[in-house]
Every structure is written in structure tokens, then in C-alpha cells.
Write a protein that holds these residues in place. Sequence first.
Motif, PDB file in Angstrom:
ATOM      1  N   GLU A  36       0.898  -1.199  -0.043  1.00 42.15           N
ATOM      2  CA  GLU A  36      -0.004   0.170  -0.076  1.00 42.15           C
ATOM      3  C   GLU A  36       0.715   1.298   0.075  1.00 42.15           C
ATOM      4  O   GLU A  36       1.720   1.678   1.066  1.00 42.15           O
ATOM      5  N   PRO A  37       0.856   2.036  -1.084  1.00 42.70           N
ATOM      6  CA  PRO A  37       1.875   3.336  -1.221  1.00 42.70           C
ATOM      7  C   PRO A  37       1.359   4.337  -0.532  1.00 42.70           C
ATOM      8  O   PRO A  37       0.001   4.295   0.034  1.00 42.70           O
ATOM      9  N   VAL A  38       2.225   5.092  -0.131  1.00 42.43           N
ATOM     10  CA  VAL A  38       1.726   6.437   0.884  1.00 42.43           C
ATOM     11  C   VAL A  38       1.441   7.566  -0.429  1.00 42.43           C
ATOM     12  O   VAL A  38       1.809   7.527  -1.432  1.00 42.43           O
ATOM     13  N   ASP A  39       0.294   8.073  -0.005  1.00 43.30           N
ATOM     14  CA  ASP A  39      -0.586   9.127  -0.910  1.00 43.30           C
ATOM     15  C   ASP A  39       0.072  10.558  -0.575  1.00 43.30           C
ATOM     16  O   ASP A  39       0.691  10.931   0.404  1.00 43.30           O
ATOM     17  N   ARG A  40      -0.306  11.415  -1.302  1.00 44.98           N
ATOM     18  CA  ARG A  40       0.088  12.943  -1.286  1.00 44.98           C
ATOM     19  C   ARG A  40      -0.716  13.520   0.170  1.00 44.98           C
ATOM     20  O   ARG A  40      -0.166  14.253   0.763  1.00 44.98           O
ATOM     21  N   LEU A  41      -2.022  12.992   0.340  1.00 46.74           N
ATOM     22  CA  LEU A  41      -2.523  13.326   1.604  1.00 46.74           C
ATOM     23  C   LEU A  41      -1.582  13.252   2.887  1.00 46.74           C
ATOM     24  O   LEU A  41      -1.541  13.882   3.921  1.00 46.74           O
ATOM     25  N   HIS A  42      -1.124  11.872   2.898  1.00 40.57           N
ATOM     26  CA  HIS A  42      -0.175  11.319   4.026  1.00 40.57           C
ATOM     27  C   HIS A  42       1.035  12.350   4.085  1.00 40.57           C
ATOM     28  O   HIS A  42       1.318  12.925   5.128  1.00 40.57           O
ATOM     29  N   LEU A  43       1.729  12.603   2.923  1.00 43.97           N
ATOM     30  CA  LEU A  43       2.760  13.525   3.247  1.00 43.97           C
ATOM     31  C   LEU A  43       2.333  15.057   3.127  1.00 43.97           C
ATOM     32  O   LEU A  43       3.216  15.586   4.158  1.00 43.97           O
ATOM     33  N   ALA A  84       9.350  18.205  -1.506  1.00 43.43           N
ATOM     34  CA  ALA A  84       9.827  17.531  -2.790  1.00 43.43           C
ATOM     35  C   ALA A  84       9.082  16.216  -2.855  1.00 43.43           C
ATOM     36  O   ALA A  84       8.624  15.740  -4.039  1.00 43.43           O
ATOM     37  N   ALA A  85       8.943  15.248  -2.107  1.00 48.95           N
ATOM     38  CA  ALA A  85       8.372  14.059  -2.322  1.00 48.95           C
ATOM     39  C   ALA A  85       6.769  13.966  -2.578  1.00 48.95           C
ATOM     40  O   ALA A  85       6.391  13.337  -3.550  1.00 48.95           O
ATOM     41  N   PHE A  86       6.432  14.954  -2.029  1.00 48.07           N
ATOM     42  CA  PHE A  86       4.965  15.093  -2.111  1.00 48.07           C
ATOM     43  C   PHE A  86       4.621  15.378  -3.839  1.00 48.07           C
ATOM     44  O   PHE A  86       3.765  14.800  -4.279  1.00 48.07           O
ATOM     45  N   HIS A  87       5.589  16.401  -4.352  1.00 46.32           N
ATOM     46  CA  HIS A  87       5.469  16.735  -5.847  1.00 46.32           C
ATOM     47  C   HIS A  87       5.877  15.634  -6.571  1.00 46.32           C
ATOM     48  O   HIS A  87       5.634  15.565  -7.832  1.00 46.32           O
ATOM     49  N   LEU A  88       6.540  14.539  -6.164  1.00 41.47           N
ATOM     50  CA  LEU A  88       6.995  13.432  -7.097  1.00 41.47           C
ATOM     51  C   LEU A  88       5.951  12.348  -7.224  1.00 41.47           C
ATOM     52  O   LEU A  88       5.870  11.519  -7.854  1.00 41.47           O
ATOM     53  N   LEU A  89       4.944  12.403  -5.983  1.00 41.91           N
ATOM     54  CA  LEU A  89       3.876  11.199  -6.382  1.00 41.91           C
ATOM     55  C   LEU A  89       2.926  11.882  -7.143  1.00 41.91           C
ATOM     56  O   LEU A  89       2.638  12.941  -7.050  1.00 41.91           O
ATOM     57  N   PRO A  90       2.136  10.757  -7.646  1.00 37.03           N
ATOM     58  CA  PRO A  90       1.119  11.189  -8.659  1.00 37.03           C
ATOM     59  C   PRO A  90      -0.217  11.585  -7.922  1.00 37.03           C
ATOM     60  O   PRO A  90      -0.410  11.151  -6.734  1.00 37.03           O
ATOM     61  N   ASP A 138      -7.333  15.480  -7.861  1.00 36.39           N
ATOM     62  CA  ASP A 138      -6.736  16.031  -6.867  1.00 36.39           C
ATOM     63  C   ASP A 138      -5.318  16.892  -7.870  1.00 36.39           C
ATOM     64  O   ASP A 138      -4.383  16.829  -7.514  1.00 36.39           O
ATOM     65  N   GLY A 139      -5.917  17.476  -8.752  1.00 37.85           N
ATOM     66  CA  GLY A 139      -4.895  18.203  -9.787  1.00 37.85           C
ATOM     67  C   GLY A 139      -4.507  19.520  -8.941  1.00 37.85           C
ATOM     68  O   GLY A 139      -4.431  19.629  -7.966  1.00 37.85           O
TER      69      GLY A 139
END
Length: 141
Positions: free
Chosen positions: A36-43, A91-97, A102-103
Motif C-alpha cells: 500500500e503506497p503512501v499518498d499525497r495526503l499522507h505527505l 519535494a517527495a509530495f510533488h513526485l507522487l502522482p 486532486d490536480g
Amino acid sequence: MRPPSETHRDAHPYLRAATAGIRRHTQAVERSAPEEPVDRLHLDTLHAHLTALHRLADQVAGRTRPERPAAARHLATAHTRLWQAADAVHAAFHLLPAAAGDGDCRPDRLPEGPPVLTICQRHLAAVHAVRRKTTATDLAS
């Protein structure tokens, strides 16, 4: 007068609650499926915690500096490291799709304007605070 252990237990209840919440969340992540990958909301939430800790470390260092300059230097180092962690999470947040719907934030398409505090707005506010108190050399070391 209260015994020292009882006084300590009552000190800083919000900070203790936040720490307990992070511990519980860490345990929940450990129990979740490894695939289960981490999502942008998590970051985004993690970034909010890091920037709040960054601000708190700055305030604590400022109050410690006059009486205990050596301790304040260590707190200043922690302050810098917290900023580096927040910057890396941003930076990681912006690398996740982005999730569907959620554009990018488009204020021209939102009748009420942009969200109150997006990760980028929070990060920019923290950047201004960092630039007032930290040199580029401090951040690079």
C-alpha cells in the motif's frame, strides 16, 4: 505542592497528545499492507507536523538562548534539521502522482478561491521564516 513526577505528567498536554497520535499512526502504518503506497495526503499531513515542529523548535531555541546559549545552539541545529526534513517531504509530495480530482490548485476555477492552506502555501510560509534566521551554509551542512 505537587511531586515532580505529577507536575511532569501534566506538562504540555497537547504536545504529549500529538506525540501519542504519531506513535499510533506509525503502528497503523506498520500493520498496513506493505504494497500500500503512501499518498499525497499522507505527505501533506506529515509536512504540516514537520513545519509545526520547526516553528516550535524556533520558539524554544529563542527562549533558551539568553540563559543557556550552548543548549540553544543544539536547538538551532534541530531547527535546521526539521526544515531539511520538511523540505524533503515537500519535494517527495510533488513526485507522487495526484489522485483523480486532486490536480493542481487552480484559483481561477474555484469560486471560493484556493484552499486555505495547501502544502505549497505552508512551505512558502516556512521558507520565509527559514530565510530570516538561517544562512544557506547552515542549510547545506
